[in-house]
Motif scaffolding. Structure first.
Motif, PDB file in Angstrom:
ATOM      1  N   HIS A  94      43.838  47.420  28.014  1.00  0.00           N
ATOM      2  CA  HIS A  94      43.266  46.761  29.197  1.00  0.00           C
ATOM      3  C   HIS A  94      41.748  46.645  29.065  1.00  0.00           C
ATOM      4  O   HIS A  94      41.164  45.586  29.325  1.00  0.00           O
TER       5      HIS A  94
ATOM      6  N   LYS B 256      39.394  40.431  40.559  1.00  0.00           N
ATOM      7  CA  LYS B 256      40.847  40.616  40.580  1.00  0.00           C
ATOM      8  C   LYS B 256      41.540  39.670  39.596  1.00  0.00           C
ATOM      9  O   LYS B 256      42.521  40.046  38.949  1.00  0.00           O
TER      10      LYS B 256
ATOM     11  N   GLU C 239      41.092  41.212  36.249  1.00  0.00           N
ATOM     12  CA  GLU C 239      41.881  42.434  36.110  1.00  0.00           C
ATOM     13  C   GLU C 239      43.329  42.087  35.782  1.00  0.00           C
ATOM     14  O   GLU C 239      43.949  42.713  34.903  1.00  0.00           O
ATOM     15  N   GLU C 240      43.871  41.096  36.464  1.00  0.00           N
ATOM     16  CA  GLU C 240      45.242  40.667  36.163  1.00  0.00           C
ATOM     17  C   GLU C 240      45.330  40.089  34.749  1.00  0.00           C
ATOM     18  O   GLU C 240      46.278  40.367  34.007  1.00  0.00           O
TER      19      GLU C 240
ATOM     20  N   ASP D 103      45.368  42.965  32.341  1.00  0.00           N
ATOM     21  CA  ASP D 103      46.653  43.660  32.328  1.00  0.00           C
ATOM     22  C   ASP D 103      47.653  42.921  31.435  1.00  0.00           C
ATOM     23  O   ASP D 103      48.367  43.536  30.627  1.00  0.00           O
TER      24      ASP D 103
ATOM     25  N   THR E  43      47.074  54.190  39.670  1.00  0.00           N
ATOM     26  CA  THR E  43      46.536  53.079  40.462  1.00  0.00           C
ATOM     27  C   THR E  43      46.658  53.348  41.952  1.00  0.00           C
ATOM     28  O   THR E  43      47.637  53.940  42.413  1.00  0.00           O
TER      29      THR E  43
ATOM     30  N   HIS F 206      40.172  45.620  42.230  1.00  0.00           N
ATOM     31  CA  HIS F 206      41.441  45.612  41.509  1.00  0.00           C
ATOM     32  C   HIS F 206      42.584  45.204  42.441  1.00  0.00           C
ATOM     33  O   HIS F 206      42.540  45.487  43.637  1.00  0.00           O
ATOM     34  N   PRO F 207      43.603  44.547  41.902  1.00  0.00           N
ATOM     35  CA  PRO F 207      44.787  44.270  42.715  1.00  0.00           C
ATOM     36  C   PRO F 207      45.443  45.570  43.170  1.00  0.00           C
ATOM     37  O   PRO F 207      45.263  46.627  42.553  1.00  0.00           O
TER      38      PRO F 207
ATOM     39  N   GLU G 215      51.379  45.671  43.134  1.00  0.00           N
ATOM     40  CA  GLU G 215      51.326  44.289  42.651  1.00  0.00           C
ATOM     41  C   GLU G 215      51.119  44.265  41.143  1.00  0.00           C
ATOM     42  O   GLU G 215      51.740  43.461  40.428  1.00  0.00           O
ATOM     43  N   ARG G 216      50.254  45.131  40.650  1.00  0.00           N
ATOM     44  CA  ARG G 216      49.993  45.182  39.210  1.00  0.00           C
ATOM     45  C   ARG G 216      51.260  45.547  38.444  1.00  0.00           C
ATOM     46  O   ARG G 216      51.587  44.931  37.427  1.00  0.00           O
TER      47      ARG G 216
ATOM     48  N   TYR H 112      53.706  42.435  38.400  1.00  0.00           N
ATOM     49  CA  TYR H 112      53.395  41.284  37.534  1.00  0.00           C
ATOM     50  C   TYR H 112      53.341  41.683  36.057  1.00  0.00           C
ATOM     51  O   TYR H 112      53.579  40.839  35.185  1.00  0.00           O
ATOM     52  N   ILE H 113      53.076  42.950  35.762  1.00  0.00           N
ATOM     53  CA  ILE H 113      53.176  43.388  34.359  1.00  0.00           C
ATOM     54  C   ILE H 113      54.645  43.387  33.928  1.00  0.00           C
ATOM     55  O   ILE H 113      54.981  42.922  32.826  1.00  0.00           O
TER      56      ILE H 113
END
Length: 232
Positions: free
Chosen positions: A96, A119, A122-123, A126, A151, A163-164, A168-169, A172-173
């Protein structure tokens, strides 16, 4: 007066020697972490053919964090290591930060974008981390595990966060792994991991939606191929 100055000098020298000794002992005790951080970091760089030079440091700060500076120096803080059980998890955190380092290398415009739309980047970092991990032979599911431990889960009104939201992180990962590297989810060495099991428990509804989304895409793709074949 001379005796007082001499005493002060001796005291100062003695203090410096004592601090030097403590630093040396810390280096002896924690040098293995510096080596671990460097080995994981350079493995990721080399496997991904990253030509941009980066530096990796074990930082004695107790904060649960890792950071990438604009100089493309990456620090892994002492405080985060107790949360990471495997090199795969450490590789997830460092990948990351390496992704941020790649963005820093793109110049001043990209850096301003990172500053004003944190954000978004950050996404991006990731998802890029997943690619970097896979190319370096690490299991990307470990990134989900690591982030599930560290997190935050702020309230919806805390929009000032850079950061999200943690949940949520994680989703989506998982979505990204499902779409690009599904084999890691089918043959998953972490399936019995306590923290991965917790992720599965808390994201059941979201993961069902993800599976349905890609299942529908697969059906549409098959139908499109059938229609094309029939028209030919």
């Amino acid at each position: 007066m001379k005796k007082l100055l001499l005493f002060a000098l001796i005291l100062t020298l003695g203090t410096n020697i004592a601090y030097a000794g403590e630093d040396y002992l810390n280096l002896e005790k924690e040098g293995k972490y510096q080596k671990q951080v460097m080995q994981v970091g350079f493995r990721i760089l080399n496997a991904n053919q990253i030509e941009k030079r980066m530096m990796f440091y074990y930082n004695n700060t107790k904060s649960v964090n890792a950071v990438c500076y604009s100089t493309r120096r990456i620090d892994v803080y002492k405080g985060i290591l107790p949360f990471l059980d495997t090199d795969d998890e450490l590789a997830g955190i460092m990948s990351h930060e390496i992704a941020h380092g790649l963005d820093f290398s793109e110049g001043i415009i990209r850096r301003w974008g990172m500053r004003f739309k944190p954000k978004k980047y950050e996404e991006k970092a990731d998802k890029k981390a997943v690619d970097l991990m896979v190319n370096a032979g690490y299991n990307p599911v470990a990134l989900i595990i690591a982030l599930n431990k560290i997190t935050n889960e702020p309230s919806w009104f805390e929009a000032s966060s850079t950061h999200p939201i943690g949940s949520e992180r994680l989703v989506y990962i998982y979505d990204y792994i499902y779409s690009k590297y599904p084999a890691y989810l089918v043959d998953n060495e972490f399936k019995n991991n306590l923290y991965y099991q917790n992720f599965l428990l808390t994201t059941k509804k979201e993961r069902e939606f993800i599976r349905k989304k890609y299942s529908d895409k697969a059906v549409l793709s098959v139908n499109a191929k059938t229609e094309k074949s029939n028209s030919d």
